[in-house]
Design a protein around this motif. Structure first.
Motif, PDB file in Angstrom:
ATOM      1  N   THR A 125      -8.163   2.552  -1.861  1.00 42.67           N
ATOM      2  CA  THR A 125      -7.964   1.177  -1.409  1.00 42.67           C
ATOM      3  C   THR A 125      -9.051   0.813  -0.401  1.00 42.67           C
ATOM      4  OG1 THR A 125      -6.424   1.919   0.317  1.00 42.67           O
ATOM      5  CG2 THR A 125      -5.476   1.251  -1.810  1.00 42.67           C
TER       6      THR A 125
ATOM      7  N   GLN B 225      -8.347  -3.203   5.380  1.00 38.93           N
ATOM      8  CA  GLN B 225      -8.273  -4.552   5.926  1.00 38.93           C
ATOM      9  C   GLN B 225      -8.030  -4.456   7.427  1.00 38.93           C
ATOM     10  OE1 GLN B 225      -6.233  -6.492   1.905  1.00 38.93           O
ATOM     11  NE2 GLN B 225      -5.089  -6.459   3.806  1.00 38.93           N
TER      12      GLN B 225
ATOM     13  N   PHE C  49      -4.088  -1.203   4.860  1.00 37.30           N
ATOM     14  CA  PHE C  49      -3.549  -2.453   5.383  1.00 37.30           C
ATOM     15  C   PHE C  49      -3.920  -2.659   6.848  1.00 37.30           C
ATOM     16  CE2 PHE C  49      -0.501   0.988   5.561  1.00 37.30           C
ATOM     17  CZ  PHE C  49      -0.198   1.033   6.909  1.00 37.30           C
TER      18      PHE C  49
ATOM     19  N   ASP D 224       0.362  -6.602   8.952  1.00 39.74           N
ATOM     20  CA  ASP D 224       0.143  -7.473   7.796  1.00 39.74           C
ATOM     21  C   ASP D 224       0.351  -6.604   6.551  1.00 39.74           C
ATOM     22  OD1 ASP D 224      -0.604  -9.187   5.841  1.00 39.74           O
ATOM     23  OD2 ASP D 224      -2.656  -9.493   6.520  1.00 39.74           O
ATOM     24  N   PRO D 225       1.559  -6.590   6.006  1.00 37.69           N
ATOM     25  CA  PRO D 225       1.860  -5.637   4.928  1.00 37.69           C
ATOM     26  C   PRO D 225       1.257  -6.012   3.586  1.00 37.69           C
ATOM     27  CG  PRO D 225       3.744  -7.064   5.318  1.00 37.69           C
ATOM     28  CD  PRO D 225       2.711  -7.432   6.351  1.00 37.69           C
ATOM     29  N   SER D 226       0.775  -7.233   3.465  1.00 36.73           N
ATOM     30  CA  SER D 226       0.259  -7.663   2.169  1.00 36.73           C
ATOM     31  C   SER D 226      -1.052  -6.956   1.855  1.00 36.73           C
ATOM     32  CB  SER D 226       0.054  -9.176   2.161  1.00 36.73           C
ATOM     33  OG  SER D 226      -0.892  -9.546   3.141  1.00 36.73           O
ATOM     34  N   TYR D 227      -1.174  -6.481   0.654  1.00 33.88           N
ATOM     35  CA  TYR D 227      -2.431  -5.878   0.207  1.00 33.88           C
ATOM     36  C   TYR D 227      -2.653  -6.290  -1.241  1.00 33.88           C
ATOM     37  CZ  TYR D 227      -6.248  -2.697  -0.629  1.00 33.88           C
ATOM     38  OH  TYR D 227      -7.498  -2.186  -0.928  1.00 33.88           O
ATOM     39  N   GLU D 228      -3.803  -6.809  -1.517  1.00 34.45           N
ATOM     40  CA  GLU D 228      -4.138  -7.272  -2.853  1.00 34.45           C
ATOM     41  C   GLU D 228      -5.017  -6.227  -3.555  1.00 34.45           C
ATOM     42  OE1 GLU D 228      -6.595 -10.935  -5.011  1.00 34.45           O
ATOM     43  OE2 GLU D 228      -6.252 -10.921  -2.836  1.00 34.45           O
ATOM     44  N   TYR D 229      -4.587  -5.769  -4.702  1.00 32.17           N
ATOM     45  CA  TYR D 229      -5.356  -4.803  -5.487  1.00 32.17           C
ATOM     46  C   TYR D 229      -6.321  -5.525  -6.444  1.00 32.17           C
ATOM     47  CZ  TYR D 229      -1.865  -1.373  -3.942  1.00 32.17           C
ATOM     48  OH  TYR D 229      -1.057  -0.566  -3.193  1.00 32.17           O
TER      49      TYR D 229
END
Length: 779
Positions: free
Chosen positions: A394, A397, A520, A590-595
Motif C-alpha cells: 500500500t 497517506q 493510512f 483517517d481510516p479511509s484508504y483507496e486501493y
C-alpha cells in the motif's frame, strides 16, 4: 581496541536489577488503586478521579493520552498517573496503528521517564581534552548562561559567513521536533541536517524509488495478506512499524480461518523464523539472486499477473529476458545455498497464494548491493499484482497539517544552503541518497568539502549505532564546539562542550503521525504525563529559545508558528482536528484508504511501475554519469564485496537488533536488559552466536569466552553454540557495549559496531552492516 576483561555481569553480582516477591508485592500495592480501575483504559474519554483510602489518604488518578518514542512506530498510548506519578502504560484503542495494543518497548517508557541517570540541569565541560573514556568534568550552569554561550557561537559563525559549517545531527525524535530542527536549519542557513536514517533503511527506500518513484519505506496491508516472503526481515523484532507488525501477526496467524503462510529467509534463526512456517538459511548477501530466481520461475511458468504487467509496467521484456536467461533455480541454488526445488516451491506458492507480499528487511538491504537487492525483491510484488491491492503493498497517506509559512531568509541563509552537503548525497558517489549518515564522520575527519565549526546533536548517538563507531569518537573530538541535547549523557554526549537536558517523550508537547508501513493517515499527540523532572526543557522549546536569542530573520521565522512547543503543536494540528478532541482522545485517524490508485501512485518518468528504472537513469545523468550498461538500471544480483580476506577471516558477522534494544539509543533500563535475548532466555549481555559445526571445528564450547576479530579490531564475548545460525555466520545482538549512559548499560556486553568496517550501498548511501568478515578463537 581490545576489551580484555570478560564482558557481561555475573548473576550473583550485586547491583543488578532483581525483584524479590516481597518487593514485587510492595510495588504492586503502589499501583493497586490504578489496577482496580482497569476498565478506564478502554473508555474513549480520558479524565481524572479522586478517591480516599480507608486511612483517609487522598488518591488522585488520571489517564493521559500521549504516544511512545521508544521506536519509530511512535504508538499512541495512555498513561495511568496516580498522585502525580506515572505507573502504567497501555495502548490507545483509538489508534489503528497497533489497534490499542503495546509492544514491550512501550512499557519501558516508565524507566525512561524515571531513569536515575538523567541529566537534570545544563552542564558545561571543564576538561578541554576529549576522547573515549575521558571525563568531561561537567560543571552545572544556568539555562541563561548555556544558551547565551551557544547563541554567541552561532551568531559569530553567521557574521563570518560560516553558517554552512553548522552541523545538526538527529536520531529518533518526534515528527514535530524534526520539523522544528529542519526549519531552524533553513532559517539559519546550513544544508547539513543529518538524520540517522542511513543507518536503518535507505537502501530499502531506494529500491522502491527505482521501481515506483516513491523514496519511502514500503507499507503492507498485513491484515489481509495470505503469503509473506520475508527476505532478511525480522518482522517480530526490529522491522518497522514494529508494534503494528506484532498486532497484525496475531491477526494473520491466529485470528483467521485461513492462516497466512510465512517463509523466513535469513542466515539467522530469528524470532520471526521461529514463528514462521519455513526457514531458509540463505548464504549471506545473496537475497537479490534468490529474488531473481523466483521471478524466473513465475515468468517461465506463466504465473505472473498479465493484466497488471501489461497495463501498468514499463521495461518488462528486458526484465523477463534477464530473469529467464541468467537466474535459473539451478544456477542460483549454487549462489544462495537454497536448493532449486525449494526455490520453485516458494515461487509457485507466492504466485498463486494471492494476495502475497515480498518483504525486504534490513538483513537483505544493508549491504553494498542493497538497493539492487531491494529493487529485485520489490519487483516480485508487481509481478504477482500485489501493488496497491488489499493484502499487498500500500501507499502511505499522511495527515494534512497546517502548512508553515516560508522561512524568512537573508543572504547569509541563502548562501549557506547553497554550499555542498557534508554527507555528499545525490552526488556521483551516492546518486539517489536522501542522507548518508556515516559519511559525515569521514567528511569531518578529512575537512572536506569544508570543516565543521560547530555541531548540535539532538537525541543522537552515532558513536554506538554507526558501523566503524570509533570514527565518530575521532570526528567529534575534532569539532571545535559541540552541543548535545538529550535527556541522558550518552556516548555522543561525552564529547559535548555544552550538555542541554531535554525532557523525555513523557514530559513534552509534540505531534507524530503513523509511520511508513501503516498506509493510512493517523495523528498522535504527545503531551506531558507528569511535570518535567529537574530543570529540563523539550527539544522544541530549546530550539525556539535559540532562534529567539539569535534575533533577525531566524527569530522572524519562528515568530508566527506558535511561539513554543505546545503552541506549535496546536498550530500544526488545528487544521485537522479540534484541540480538545485531540488532547483528550490522543489520536485522530483517517481510516479511509483507496486501493488501485495506479494513475496517481507511480512517480516514475514513465508514470508506471518500472522494471527498468528510467528514474535512476535520469538521476545518474544529473550527476554526470552515463549509463553504458543497461544492467545498471535493472534489478539484478551483484557478488558481495566483503571486508576482509576469507582465508584470514572465514566467517561473516551478522549483527541484529533484538526487540528490547530500545531505539532511543540507551539500554539503561533493567526491564529491557532482563529480557533482551528471548531466543536464548538471557539478558544483561550478548553473545557470539555460532553454529555447532563451526564451533566444533574451532574447538569452542557453549559458554566459552572467545575473541571475535575483524580486520579493524576485536571484542571479547561469550560464545553461544546452537543450530540457529548459518555455519558461515557469527550472529551478535546490538544494544550492548555502552561505555557511558548509566549503570544499567555501561560496561555490559560488547558493541559489534566497534569491529564492523565502513562501507555503503552506492545508490542510496545506506551503511553496510553485514559484509565484514571475522574470525573467532578462544580467549
Amino acid at each position: 581496541m581490545e576489551k580484555d576483561k570478560p564482558t557481561g555481569p555475573k548473576k550473583k553480582k550485586s547491583g543488578r536489577f532483581r525483584v524479590s516477591r516481597r518487593t514485587f508485592i510492595k510495588y504492586s500495592a503502589v499501583t493497586g488503586a490504578a489496577l482496580v480501575a482497569g476498565r478506564v483504559a478502554t473508555h474513549p474519554v480520558l479524565g481524572s478521579v479522586t478517591a480516599a483510602t480507608e486511612g483517609g489518604e487522598s488518591i488522585n488518578e488520571k489517564m493521559v493520552a500521549t504516544s511512545c518514542l521508544n521506536c519509530s512506530t511512535r504508538c499512541a498510548t495512555r498513561v495511568r498517573v496516580v498522585n502525580g506519578k506515572a505507573v502504567k502504560v497501555t495502548g490507545n484503542p483509538q489508534s489503528l496503528v497497533s489497534e490499542g495494543e503495546n509492544c514491550a518497548r512501550a512499557h519501558v517508557a516508565l524507566q525512561v521517564l524515571y531513569d536515575q541517570g538523567r541529566i537534570d540541569t545544563p552542564l558545561k565541560r571543564t576538561n578541554p581534552e576529549k576522547g573515549r573514556g575521558i571525563d568531561p568534568r561537567w560543571a552545572p550552569v544556568s539555562w541563561e548562561q548555556a544558551l547565551s554561550e551557544v547563541n554567541e557561537r552561532l551568531q559569530s559563525m553567521r557574521t563570518k559567513g560560516q553558517a554552512h559549517q553548522l552541523l545538526l545531527l538527529h536520531g529518533l525524535n518526534t515528527i514535530s521536533d524534526e520539523d522544528i530542527i529542519s526549519r531552524f536549519a533553513d532559517a539559519y542557513g546550513t544544508p547539513n541536517v543529518i538524520s540517522g536514517e542511513a543507518l536503518e533503511g535507505e537502501a530499502e527506500k531506494a529500491g522502491e524509488w527505482m521501481a515506483d518513484g516513491n523514496y519511502t519505506q514500503s507499507a503492507y496491508d498485513l491484515a489481509n495478506t495470505n503469503y509473506i516472503l520475508a527476505f532478511g526481515a525480522s518482522i517480530l523484532e526490529s522491522e518497522k512499524p514494529l508494534a503494528r507488525n506484532l498486532r497484525m501477526w496475531g491477526k494473520i496467524r491466529r485470528e483467521r480461518p485461513n492462516r497466512a503462510k510465512v517463509v523466513a529467509i535469513d542466515p539467522r534463526y530469528s524470532v520471526t523464523a521461529a514463528r514462521a512456517d519455513q526457514w531458509l538459511p540463505i548464504n549471506p548477501g545473496t537475497y537479490g539472486a534468490l529474488a531473481m530466481a523466483i521471478a524466473n520461475v513465475i515468468i517461465s511458468e506463466g504465473l505472473y499477473d498479465t493484466e497488471f504487467v501489461e497495463n501498468w509496467t514499463a521495461g518488462f521484456n528486458e526484465y523477463k529476458e534477464l530473469a529467464v536467461g541468467y537466474y535459473s533455480p539451478e544456477t542460483v541454488a549454487g549462489i544462495t545455498g537454497i536448493d532449486a526445488a525449494t526455490i520453485r516451491q516458494i515461487a509457485r506458492e507466492f504466485a498463486v497464494t494471492k494476495p502475497a507480499i515480498a518483504w525486504r528487511g534490513k538483513g537483505a538491504t544493508n549491504w553494498p548491493n542493497g538497493a539492487y537487492a531491494s529493487y529485485a525483491i520489490f519487483c516480485l510484488n508487481a509481478l504477482v499484482g500485489s501493488i496497491d491491492v488489499p493484502g499487498g503493498v500500500t501507499y502511505q497517506q499522511n495527515p494534512a497539517y497546517k502548512p508553515m509559512p516560508e522561512v524568512v531568509e537573508d543572504d547569509i541563509a541563502r548562501q549557506g544552503k547553497a554550499r555542498p552537503r557534508l554527507d555528499l548525497r545525490q552526488t556521483s558517489l551516492f546518486p539517489a541518497a536522501e542522507v548518508v549518515t556515516n559519511q559525515v564522520a569521514d567528511s569531518i575527519l578529512e575537512g572536506k568539502p569544508y570543516s565543521v565549526e560547530m555541531a548540535i546533536g539532538f537525541n543522537s548517538n552515532f558513536n554506538m549505532a554507526a558501523a566503524g563507531a570509533w570514527r565518530w569518537d575521532e570526528a567529534l573530538g575534532k569539532v571545535p564546539y559541540y552541543v548535545h541535547i538529550a535527556p541522558f549523557a550518552s556516548e555522543m554526549a561525552q564529547f559535548a562542550d555544552i550538555l542541554l537536558p531535554a525532557t523525555t517523550f513523557m514530559e513534552q508537547w509534540a505531534y507524530d503521525h503513523s509511520p511508513p508501513g501503516s498506509g493510512f493517515a493517523e495523528v498522535k499527540i504527545k503531551q506531558p504525563v507528569v511535570e518535567p523532572l529537574g530543570d529540563t526543557r523539550s527539544v522544541a522549546d530549546i530550539v525556539f529559545g535559540i532562534a529567539k536569542g539569535l534575533g533577525g530573520t531566524v527569530a522572524q521565522s519562528f515568530s508566527s508558528i506558535g511561539d513554543d512547543a505546545e503552541g506549535f503543536v496546536r498550530y500544526r494540528t488545528g487544521a485537522i482536528v479540534p484541540w480538545r478532541e485531540l488532547s483528550e482522545q490522543g489520536v485522530w485517524v483517517d481510516p479511509s484508504y483507496e486501493y488501485y490508485k495506479y494513475d496517481r501512485i507511480f512517480k516514475t518518468p514513465s508514470k508506471m511501475f518500472e522494471f527498468y528504472s528510467y528514474g535512476l537513469e535520469a538521476r545518474l545523468a544529473e550527476t554526470g554519469q552515463t549509463v553504458k550498461d543497461r544492467l545498471v538500471c535493472q534489478p539484478h544480483y551483484e557478488d558481495v564485496q566483503f571486508l576482509g580476506d576469507s582465508q584470514d577471516y572465514p566467517l561473516v558477522l551478522a549483527p541484529y537488533q533484538p526487540l528490547l534494544n530500545v531505539e532511543n539509543g540507551s539500554q539503561n533500563y533493567p526491564w529491557a536488559q532482563e529480557f533482551l535475548l528471548v531466543m536464548h532466555g538471557a539478558g544483561w549481555t550478548n553473545f557470539a552466536e555460532i553454529n555447532s559445526k563451526t564451533a566444533q571445528a574451532l574447538r569452542v564450547k557453549d559458554g566459552d569466552m572467545v575473541w571475535v576479530e575483524s580486520p579493524y579490531s576485536r571484542i571479547k564475548v561469550k560464545a553461544r553454540v546452537f543450530e540457529g545460525v548459518h555455519p558461515g555466520v557469527v550472529g551478535m545482538a546490538t544494544g550492548e557495549g555502552h561505555y557511558a549512559y548509566g549503570k544499567w548499560a555501561k560496561g555490559i556486553g560488547v558493541n559489534p559496531n566497534d569491529i564492523i568496517g565502513v562501507d555503503y550501498d552506492r545508490i542510496s548511501g545506506q551503511t553496510a552492516f553485514f559484509n565484514t568478515r571475522v574470525k573467532v578463537y578462544r580467549a
